[in-house]
Design an enzyme around this catalytic site. Structure first.
Site, PDB file in Angstrom:
ATOM      1  N   SER A   1      64.059  41.856  35.118  1.00  0.00           N
ATOM      2  CA  SER A   1      64.365  42.539  36.271  1.00  0.00           C
ATOM      3  C   SER A   1      63.025  42.986  37.286  1.00  0.00           C
ATOM      4  O   SER A   1      63.406  42.668  38.522  1.00  0.00           O
ATOM      5  CB  SER A   1      65.334  43.708  36.187  1.00  0.00           C
ATOM      6  OG  SER A   1      64.658  44.508  35.525  1.00  0.00           O
TER       7      SER A   1
ATOM      8  N   CYS B   1      72.736  40.827  33.175  1.00  0.00           N
ATOM      9  CA  CYS B   1      71.856  41.325  32.358  1.00  0.00           C
ATOM     10  C   CYS B   1      70.718  41.850  33.342  1.00  0.00           C
ATOM     11  O   CYS B   1      71.061  42.918  34.232  1.00  0.00           O
ATOM     12  CB  CYS B   1      71.344  40.349  31.367  1.00  0.00           C
ATOM     13  SG  CYS B   1      70.318  41.358  30.140  1.00  0.00           S
TER      14      CYS B   1
ATOM     15  N   ARG C   1      67.001  50.366  31.549  1.00  0.00           N
ATOM     16  CA  ARG C   1      66.595  49.000  30.953  1.00  0.00           C
ATOM     17  C   ARG C   1      66.426  48.883  29.439  1.00  0.00           C
ATOM     18  O   ARG C   1      65.777  49.879  28.939  1.00  0.00           O
ATOM     19  CB  ARG C   1      65.275  48.755  31.802  1.00  0.00           C
ATOM     20  CG  ARG C   1      65.648  48.399  33.309  1.00  0.00           C
ATOM     21  CD  ARG C   1      64.436  48.038  33.938  1.00  0.00           C
ATOM     22  NE  ARG C   1      63.803  46.844  33.280  1.00  0.00           N
ATOM     23  CZ  ARG C   1      62.485  46.311  33.194  1.00  0.00           C
ATOM     24  NH1 ARG C   1      61.593  47.161  33.390  1.00  0.00           N
ATOM     25  NH2 ARG C   1      61.952  45.276  32.719  1.00  0.00           N
TER      26      ARG C   1
ATOM     27  N   ILE D   1      70.993  40.605  24.943  1.00  0.00           N
ATOM     28  CA  ILE D   1      69.375  40.162  24.669  1.00  0.00           C
ATOM     29  C   ILE D   1      68.723  41.535  25.503  1.00  0.00           C
ATOM     30  O   ILE D   1      68.680  41.407  26.936  1.00  0.00           O
ATOM     31  CB  ILE D   1      68.976  39.019  25.234  1.00  0.00           C
ATOM     32  CG1 ILE D   1      69.775  37.805  24.517  1.00  0.00           C
ATOM     33  CG2 ILE D   1      67.483  38.628  24.974  1.00  0.00           C
ATOM     34  CD1 ILE D   1      69.553  36.471  24.891  1.00  0.00           C
ATOM     35  N   ARG D   2      68.246  42.245  24.884  1.00  0.00           N
ATOM     36  CA  ARG D   2      67.454  43.477  25.526  1.00  0.00           C
ATOM     37  C   ARG D   2      68.361  44.007  26.722  1.00  0.00           C
ATOM     38  O   ARG D   2      67.748  44.031  27.762  1.00  0.00           O
ATOM     39  CB  ARG D   2      66.025  42.980  25.883  1.00  0.00           C
ATOM     40  CG  ARG D   2      65.165  42.465  24.730  1.00  0.00           C
ATOM     41  CD  ARG D   2      63.848  42.259  25.018  1.00  0.00           C
ATOM     42  NE  ARG D   2      63.063  43.329  25.493  1.00  0.00           N
ATOM     43  CZ  ARG D   2      62.314  43.289  26.773  1.00  0.00           C
ATOM     44  NH1 ARG D   2      62.507  42.051  27.252  1.00  0.00           N
ATOM     45  NH2 ARG D   2      61.712  44.238  27.255  1.00  0.00           N
TER      46      ARG D   2
ATOM     47  N   HIS E   1      75.056  38.281  28.113  1.00  0.00           N
ATOM     48  CA  HIS E   1      74.723  37.026  28.814  1.00  0.00           C
ATOM     49  C   HIS E   1      75.886  35.894  28.508  1.00  0.00           C
ATOM     50  O   HIS E   1      76.130  35.291  27.399  1.00  0.00           O
ATOM     51  CB  HIS E   1      73.704  36.208  27.774  1.00  0.00           C
ATOM     52  CG  HIS E   1      72.206  36.905  28.418  1.00  0.00           C
ATOM     53  ND1 HIS E   1      71.655  36.182  29.061  1.00  0.00           N
ATOM     54  CD2 HIS E   1      71.495  38.023  28.233  1.00  0.00           C
ATOM     55  CE1 HIS E   1      70.308  36.773  29.271  1.00  0.00           C
ATOM     56  NE2 HIS E   1      70.429  38.044  28.870  1.00  0.00           N
TER      57      HIS E   1
ATOM     58  N   GLU F   1      76.422  32.855  29.622  1.00  0.00           N
ATOM     59  CA  GLU F   1      76.276  31.774  29.740  1.00  0.00           C
ATOM     60  C   GLU F   1      75.735  31.269  28.452  1.00  0.00           C
ATOM     61  O   GLU F   1      75.540  29.854  28.272  1.00  0.00           O
ATOM     62  CB  GLU F   1      75.012  31.594  30.862  1.00  0.00           C
ATOM     63  CG  GLU F   1      73.665  31.850  30.164  1.00  0.00           C
ATOM     64  CD  GLU F   1      73.383  33.370  30.169  1.00  0.00           C
ATOM     65  OE1 GLU F   1      74.260  33.950  30.280  1.00  0.00           O
ATOM     66  OE2 GLU F   1      72.189  33.536  29.870  1.00  0.00           O
TER      67      GLU F   1
HETATM   68  N1  GLN Z   1      65.116  43.603  29.747  1.00  0.00           N
HETATM   69  C1  GLN Z   1      65.321  42.709  30.859  1.00  0.00           C
HETATM   70  C2  GLN Z   1      65.053  43.735  31.944  1.00  0.00           C
HETATM   71  O1  GLN Z   1      65.067  44.884  31.868  1.00  0.00           O
HETATM   72  C3  GLN Z   1      66.736  42.375  30.924  1.00  0.00           C
HETATM   73  C4  GLN Z   1      67.128  41.497  29.695  1.00  0.00           C
HETATM   74  C5  GLN Z   1      68.033  40.029  30.102  1.00  0.00           C
HETATM   75  O2  GLN Z   1      67.989  39.797  31.235  1.00  0.00           O
HETATM   76  N2  GLN Z   1      68.120  39.668  28.845  1.00  0.00           N
HETATM   77  O3  GLN Z   1      64.856  43.259  33.126  1.00  0.00           O
END
Ligand code: GLN
Length: 205
Positions: free
Chosen positions: A56, A86, A113, A141-142, A177, A179
């Site tokens: 981001s 995300c 985040r 994912i994160r 996600h 996709e």
């Molecule tokens: N960790 C990313 C962020 O903070 C977001 C993770 C993602 O888009 N898979 O920007």
């Protein structure tokens, strides 16, 4: 119906999102042209808009530098559908609790985040989502943790009691996600279900 969809293509799974948008459109008998957006001037031609995952901080910097941020704002103000996933969700939030991200403040949520499922950086979970008949295989994912949701925001899905999919006006946002699995139902929900289509074809004054 023939529609134009834009995918902000600064980072992230741009091709996969394009495929999912096309699959969702096909299921409705709609035609869609998918355009990748790296500079200003394209968003105003788009009926549908998608902001994918990535980092981001990077996406925020680039959309601001290219002047795409104001176009995204105008898209939402015109009540046209936007799917933000995300990092995209972080970008459209009210507050990312991180000064390196200039949020667009279009979705009344606050996020933290990389905080969701911190113990496992990425995982897949079956989610019950309002509007879908069967669980959706969600890949995290994160992912950002949604830590505050405003009154006008509908929570569409939760995981471990945390909101992970939300809707406010023309915006659908997911912490995961959609996709990354061959399942285009979230794109369908955001862009092609009756509410979204009515909205994107509503006459503007
Ligand atoms: N960790 C990313 C962020 O903070 C977001 C993770 C993602 O888009 N898979 O920007």
């Amino acid at each position: 119906m023939s529609l134009t969809a834009g995918v902000i293509a600064v980072q992230g799974d741009v091709t996969e999102h394009g495929d999912a948008i096309r699959a969702a459109a096909r299921a409705h008998g709609d035609e869609v042209t998918v355009r990748e957006i790296r500079q200003s001037g394209i968003v105003p031609d788009c009926d549908l808009l998608l902001i994918p995952g990535g980092e981001s901080t990077t996406i925020s910097r680039l959309v601001e530098r290219e002047g795409i941020d104001e176009e995204i704002r105008a898209h939402v103000e015109a009540d046209k559908p936007l799917l933000a996933t995300c990092a995209g969700l972080i970008l459209v939030s009210r507050d990312a609790n991180d000064e390196r991200v200039t949020t667009l403040d279009l979705l009344d949520i606050s996020v933290e985040r990389n905080a969701f499922g911190r113990q496992r950086d990425s995982f897949e979970a079956p989610l019950s989502v309002t509007g879908l008949d069967d669980p959706f295989p969600a890949v995290f994912i994160r992912a950002p943790l949604i830590d505050d949701v405003g009154d006008g925001v509908e929570v569409l899905a939760t995981w471990e009691d945390r909101p992970v999919a939300v809707r406010q006006g023309p915006i659908v946002g997911t912490a995961f996600h959609p996709e990354l699995t061959a399942d285009s139902r979230i794109h369908d929900l955001a862009f092609f279900d009756d509410i979204a289509v009515d909205r994107s074809t509503a006459p503007t004054e």
